[in-house]
Motif scaffolding. Structure first.
Motif, PDB file in Angstrom:
ATOM      1  N   ALA A   1       0.845  -1.196   0.000  1.00 43.48           N
ATOM      2  CA  ALA A   1       0.000   0.000   0.000  1.00 43.48           C
ATOM      3  C   ALA A   1       0.879   1.245   0.000  1.00 43.48           C
ATOM      4  CB  ALA A   1      -0.917   0.000   1.224  1.00 43.48           C
ATOM      5  N   LYS A   2       0.546   2.191  -0.830  1.00 38.43           N
ATOM      6  CA  LYS A   2       1.294   3.444  -0.877  1.00 38.43           C
ATOM      7  C   LYS A   2       0.827   4.364   0.250  1.00 38.43           C
ATOM      8  CE  LYS A   2       2.209   3.313  -5.861  1.00 38.43           C
ATOM      9  NZ  LYS A   2       2.069   4.040  -7.155  1.00 38.43           N
ATOM     10  N   VAL A   3       1.743   4.760   1.098  1.00 40.55           N
ATOM     11  CA  VAL A   3       1.413   5.600   2.254  1.00 40.55           C
ATOM     12  C   VAL A   3       2.445   6.708   2.401  1.00 40.55           C
ATOM     13  CG1 VAL A   3       0.267   3.713   3.493  1.00 40.55           C
ATOM     14  CG2 VAL A   3       2.717   4.130   3.852  1.00 40.55           C
TER      15      VAL A   3
ATOM     16  N   GLY B   1      -2.966   7.396   3.471  1.00 42.07           N
ATOM     17  CA  GLY B   1      -3.069   6.055   2.899  1.00 42.07           C
ATOM     18  C   GLY B   1      -3.528   5.001   3.874  1.00 42.07           C
TER      19      GLY B   1
ATOM     20  N   ARG C   1      -5.796   2.152   2.691  1.00 40.90           N
ATOM     21  CA  ARG C   1      -5.246   1.072   1.860  1.00 40.90           C
ATOM     22  C   ARG C   1      -4.656  -0.056   2.713  1.00 40.90           C
ATOM     23  NH1 ARG C   1      -2.612   5.726  -0.415  1.00 40.90           N
ATOM     24  NH2 ARG C   1      -3.855   6.624  -2.120  1.00 40.90           N
ATOM     25  N   ILE C   2      -4.638   0.163   4.022  1.00 36.66           N
ATOM     26  CA  ILE C   2      -4.092  -0.861   4.923  1.00 36.66           C
ATOM     27  C   ILE C   2      -5.258  -1.722   5.398  1.00 36.66           C
ATOM     28  CG2 ILE C   2      -2.812  -1.259   7.055  1.00 36.66           C
ATOM     29  CD1 ILE C   2      -1.618   1.545   6.724  1.00 36.66           C
ATOM     30  N   PHE C   3      -5.320  -2.960   4.900  1.00 34.62           N
ATOM     31  CA  PHE C   3      -6.459  -3.830   5.171  1.00 34.62           C
ATOM     32  C   PHE C   3      -6.278  -4.676   6.420  1.00 34.62           C
ATOM     33  CE2 PHE C   3      -6.493  -3.386   0.418  1.00 34.62           C
ATOM     34  CZ  PHE C   3      -7.543  -2.469   0.382  1.00 34.62           C
TER      35      PHE C   3
ATOM     36  N   MET D   1       0.494  -5.321   7.119  1.00 31.08           N
ATOM     37  CA  MET D   1       0.447  -5.299   5.659  1.00 31.08           C
ATOM     38  C   MET D   1       1.649  -4.537   5.116  1.00 31.08           C
ATOM     39  SD  MET D   1      -2.593  -3.856   3.222  1.00 31.08           S
ATOM     40  CE  MET D   1      -2.353  -3.749   1.443  1.00 31.08           C
TER      41      MET D   1
ATOM     42  N   VAL E   1       3.838  -1.970   3.092  1.00 26.35           N
ATOM     43  CA  VAL E   1       3.534  -0.609   2.645  1.00 26.35           C
ATOM     44  C   VAL E   1       4.720  -0.053   1.880  1.00 26.35           C
ATOM     45  CG1 VAL E   1       1.873  -0.053   4.457  1.00 26.35           C
ATOM     46  CG2 VAL E   1       4.313   0.337   4.865  1.00 26.35           C
ATOM     47  N   SER E   2       4.410   0.859   0.970  1.00 24.39           N
ATOM     48  CA  SER E   2       5.431   1.598   0.220  1.00 24.39           C
ATOM     49  C   SER E   2       5.417   3.024   0.779  1.00 24.39           C
ATOM     50  CB  SER E   2       5.119   1.586  -1.273  1.00 24.39           C
ATOM     51  OG  SER E   2       6.029   2.422  -1.972  1.00 24.39           O
TER      52      SER E   2
END
Length: 391
Positions: A41-43, A373, A376-378, A382, A384-385
């Motif tokens: 996920a992009k954060v 972001g 986008r973290i489910f 998870m 992450v980017s």
């Protein structure tokens, strides 16, 4: 034509082949995607730092006039006239009611006459004393007669002073009969009408409120005061000098009143029914926009929270059992993942037009907190980017 049994067997065979094909496709799908993990996920992250931030307090308050005066007559009599319009602004010294003046004017005239008589008596007794003093020196009068003349003169002097006091009292009653406003302000409705008899100060005529300055009164809970005191003692909080907080009025529609006041009173007693102590602030009100009796909120400013950690409110999440943030950190395999960190929050502050949480516990300086972001973290852990905030 085929027999019915043959056609029925053909249909069953066709359905079986379709079912087997679907199962085969399902079994092969994981193999096709098994070699590709879910993309990170992009954060965006923000490094935890400390800074000094304003510490504001919002409390409900009630407004009152700077002076709220009950108008009463100091003398008894019939109300001759009312000299104001209800709800109008009156100046200090303006007559509000007139008690029938004739009896007081007569009392003044009577006191003046008594004063003149007392002056004449002084002159007469002085002449008599002086005459007997000369005769006494010539031994033509007894000492007793001379002493009586001296006493008569002294009594006349005392009566003269008493007459002067009686005249001042009569003049004062005449002035009191004009029932003047002690302060400037807005006068209320009349409570006694013209022609009514008033028996003196026991009868309330009207009320007068000085609205040039408004007092905001509000309660501050003992629990909050103890928490603030602990923060001050530990150096986490700095209060304004003499606790004179700047006070801003927040009106019912959420707008701010333009003038800013100061806290000028803090009661040392705690109300045993509410657990609060009363504070008061005075706010300029030259235009009369604020009115006594209004319910408002006050914002007390001037305190500073020292070495505070603050994060955007969007970065702080709630899972139903408490608040937490996501930290971007490396796992055992060296992959950057998002891990939750429980935090204890304080108050809200506004910095650069953005609402921020003050984080009281749970974070240390230098930690990378995810601020963009989070959706986008489910699940925790998870991948992450990460990019720094603003990139």
């Amino acid at each position: 034509m085929y027999p019915t049994s043959i056609r029925s067997r053909a249909k069953h065979l066709s359905f079986l082949m379709l079912t087997l094909g679907a199962l085969s496709a399902c079994s092969e799908a994981p193999k096709q995607g098994g070699g590709h993990a879910m993309p990170p996920a992009k954060v965006s992250v923000q490094q935890v730092t400390t800074q000094s931030v304003p510490f504001d307090i919002e409390l409900p308050a009630t407004l009152a006039g700077d002076k709220e005066v009950e108008i009463r007559s100091r003398v008894s009599g019939i109300i001759e006239s009312r000299n104001f319009e209800e709800g109008q602004f009156v100046k200090s010294g303006q007559s509000l009611f007139t008690i029938e003046l004739k009896p007081f004017e007569l009392a003044v005239e009577k006191s003046k006459a008594a004063l003149q008589a007392a002056k004449a008596n002084v002159e007469q007794t002085k002449r008599e004393r002086d005459r007997l003093e000369r005769l006494k020196n010539e031994r033509s009068v007894s000492k007793r007669d001379f002493d009586n003349s001296v006493s008569a003169y002294d009594v006349a002097i005392a009566n003269l002073e008493s007459a002067k006091v009686a005249l001042r009292e009569a003049e004062l009653d005449l002035e009191y009969a004009k029932v003047e406003a002690p302060v400037s302000g807005i006068v209320g409705r009349e409570l006694m009408s013209e022609g009514s008899y008033v028996s003196g100060p026991s009868v309330l005529l009207t009320e007068l409120t000085d609205t040039s300055t408004i007092r905001a009164r509000f309660g501050f809970s003992e629990r909050e005061q103890l928490a603030i005191r602990k923060d001050v003692e530990s150096g986490l909080l700095s209060l304004p000098e003499h606790n004179e907080f700047d006070t801003t009025i927040i009106l019912q529609d959420g707008s701010l009143y333009a003038q800013v006041g100061k806290v000028n009173f803090s009661d040392v007693r705690v109300n045993r029914f509410t657990g609060t102590s009363e504070l008061q602030a005075r706010i300029p009100n030259e235009n009369g926009e604020l009115r006594p009796g209004q319910f408002v909120r006050v914002k007390l400013s001037g305190a500073v929270r020292n070495n505070a950690i603050v994060l955007p409110q969007r970065a702080v999440l709630d899972n139903g059992t408490g608040k937490f943030v996501y930290i971007a950190t490396k796992n055992e395999q060296g992959t950057t993942v998002a891990l939750p960190a429980p935090v204890k929050v304080g108050e809200w502050v506004k910095l650069n037009n953005e609402n921020m949480w003050v984080i009281r516990e749970g974070l240390q300086t230098g930690q990378p907190v995810i601020v963009e972001g989070m959706a986008r973290i489910f699940f925790p852990g998870m991948p992450v980017s990460v990019s720094e905030q603003g990139e």
